[in-house]
Design a protein around this motif. Structure first.
Motif, PDB file in Angstrom:
ATOM      1  N   GLY A   1       0.863  -1.202   0.098  1.00 19.61           N
ATOM      2  CA  GLY A   1       0.002  -0.107   0.058  1.00 19.61           C
ATOM      3  C   GLY A   1       0.825   1.268   0.028  1.00 19.61           C
ATOM      4  O   GLY A   1       1.812   1.373   0.823  1.00 19.61           O
TER       5      GLY A   1
ATOM      6  N   ASP B   1       1.643  -1.521  -4.638  1.00 21.99           N
ATOM      7  CA  ASP B   1       0.521  -0.980  -4.604  1.00 21.99           C
ATOM      8  C   ASP B   1      -0.390  -1.507  -5.913  1.00 21.99           C
ATOM      9  O   ASP B   1      -0.008  -1.599  -7.116  1.00 21.99           O
ATOM     10  CB  ASP B   1       0.413   0.352  -4.518  1.00 21.99           C
TER      11      ASP B   1
ATOM     12  N   THR C   1      -2.325  -0.339   3.965  1.00 25.20           N
ATOM     13  CA  THR C   1      -3.462  -0.734   2.804  1.00 25.20           C
ATOM     14  C   THR C   1      -4.683   0.341   2.909  1.00 25.20           C
ATOM     15  O   THR C   1      -5.550   0.596   2.174  1.00 25.20           O
ATOM     16  CB  THR C   1      -3.924  -2.088   3.247  1.00 25.20           C
TER      17      THR C   1
ATOM     18  N   TRP D   1       4.018  -0.325  -9.064  1.00 27.19           N
ATOM     19  CA  TRP D   1       2.424  -0.134  -9.225  1.00 27.19           C
ATOM     20  C   TRP D   1       2.059  -1.232  -9.911  1.00 27.19           C
ATOM     21  O   TRP D   1       2.616  -2.231 -10.714  1.00 27.19           O
ATOM     22  CB  TRP D   1       2.328   1.057  -9.836  1.00 27.19           C
TER      23      TRP D   1
END
Length: 467
Positions: A15, A39, A167, A119
């Motif tokens: 996260g 993430d 998160t 990502w």
């Protein structure tokens, strides 16, 4: 296809919100920390649905990702201003409070410079596995993440000695406002901007909730209220006893301190739950300037002689909701049942669209293997003073400890201090100084009432004891 891990990272973050991004920025220059952050999103985004033009943070620019831990960091807000040629303009502006859009741009700028960020990775599991480099039965965490979809789906595996859970939270809607289907939109504030034109075009909008987000949406919609072309009605309903400001006095701000956090953590969990409700105005209130601006706008509109099509209702709770397809001349309306707490009376309120400003709820990650992370009697993480949730102090939480640590958990300015503690735990040293005492006041009784005796806090420094 699964990519096998080739590196055992010292730190793996799951996260990348502001707290995770700040941790990545502080870890970046440390030679003894090899870190990676995952993430599921495609890139950094901070409350994109609420980046209303002109809105500002409620904390000063010093509460950026890194400054309170390392004022010399190349990832500070001032460094971003200098790099983008905006430093002198910000200086001349003479305001400590950055625009929300500026803060988002700044975070994106930092994210673009950090090679440790990954990502588009959705973490699906975290388990303990034997550490092949350990001769005494040690373990590491194996993290599985997915990228892509369908035939483009790939599985990656990572190994790490420490895990950081960042998160975040998810939009929260009361049960009676879920599943409403009608002609107009029902929008949580997190998704406000993409629906703003549709909301205004509905003819009447009701904002439900309290706090800064509700106030910002109400103020934004107020501009088109009673203006002729494109005119709409806007109402605001909150169950709070008043439209309360965020308390920002200096002695109160000392509660965002290591000492108060020590005190808060030492309290019984039942007492902490009570305090969490009582301390809402310390971080969930409305900025005083915005309250004044709302009043001045209403005054200005009313001075034109016509009644402003708006109602503000405090101490009023929405207890039920339904859609009436025959309402508003067949166009359909939402019918809200309102209950006034002091009077105990109820009434119906009709509106064509709803904006729900009922905040966010922490999410318990479903990817942790059973037994990873201590829980309290309500199923929440039992977060220790040093932000760990396991007996070996290797699983850390950032931003999900409001129920255990109080007002410092969501505070942007305290994030760098917490990240400094985590990095000290990971490295076994103190790469960034973590102040133990910053407040003039004391939050527990001294050991001795004798003024000649040394005044030591009655509660121990739990974080120090855990080191």
């Amino acid at each position: 296809m699964t990519a096998a891990p080739t590196t055992t990272y010292d730190l793996l973050g799951i996260g990348i919100g502001p707290f995770g991004l700040g941790l990545a920025a502080l870890a970046d220059p440390l030679d003894d920390v090899e870190a990676v952050f995952l993430d599921q999103r495609d890139g950094f985004s901070w409350h994109a649905g609420m980046l209303i033009e002109g809105t500002t943070l409620q904390v000063p620019f010093l509460a950026d990702l890194v400054t309170m831990a390392d004022p010399t960091s190349p990832y500070s807000f001032l460094a971003w201003l200098k790099a983008t040629g905006r430093l002198y303009q910000f200086y001349i502006r003479e305001s400590f409070y950055p625009l929300r859009a500026e803060y988002d741009q700044y975070c994106r700028w930092v994210a673009e410079q950090l090679p440790a960020l990954r990502w588009g990775r959705r973490v699906t599991s975290v388990v303990r596995v034997a550490d092949p480099a350990s001769a005494d039965g040690g373990y590491v965490f194996e993290v599985t993440a997915e990228t892509g979809h369908g035939v483009e789906r790939h599985v990656e595996k990572y190994c790490a000695k420490h895990i950081v859970l960042g998160t975040g939270t998810q939009p929260r809607l009361p049960a009676h406002l879920q599943g409403l289907e009608g002609a107009g939109p029902v929008v949580h504030t997190s998704d406000y901007l993409p629906h703003r034109a549709q909301l205004a075009a509905s003819g009447s909008v009701t904002v439900v909730g309290s706090g800064q987000s509700a106030a910002e949406v109400y103020r934004d919609l107020l501009d088109g209220c009673g203006t002729g072309a494109g005119e709409h009605r806007v109402d605001w309903v909150t169950r709070s006893p008043r439209f309360f400001p965020m308390e920002y006095t200096k002695l109160t701000l000392e509660m965002t301190s290591p000492e108060y956090t020590d005190h808060y953590v030492s309290l019984p969990i039942e007492q902490r739950d009570v305090l969490a409700r009582e301390q809402r105005n310390l971080y969930k209130g409305i900025s005083g300037d915005l309250i004044d601006d709302i009043y001045d706008t209403l005054y200005r509109k009313s001075a034109l002689g016509a009644e402003v099509p708006t109602t503000l209702l405090s101490d009023t709770e929405v207890t039920a909701a339904r859609f009436d397809a025959d309402g508003a001349g067949g166009a359909g309306e939402y019918v809200l049942t309102l209950r006034h707490a002091q009077l105990g009376t109820t009434a119906e309120h009709r509106t064509r669209a709803l904006v729900v400003a009922t905040g966010y709820a922490p999410t318990a990650p479903g990817f942790l293997a059973p037994g990873l992370g201590n829980l309290d009697h309500r199923g929440r993480f039992a977060v220790a003073r040093d932000y760990t949730v396991d007996d070996d102090r290797r699983i850390h939480v950032v931003g999900g400890e409001e129920h255990t640590h109080g007002v410092t958990a969501p505070d942007l300015g305290f994030g760098p201090w917490r990240n400094s503690v985590i990095l000290a735990n990971v490295t076994g040293r103190e790469p960034y100084a973590t102040e133990r005492r910053i407040a003039f006041q004391q939050f527990g009784l001294p050991v001795s009432a004798d003024p000649r005796a040394e005044t030591t806090a009655s509660q121990p420094d739990e974080m120090e004891a855990a080191r």
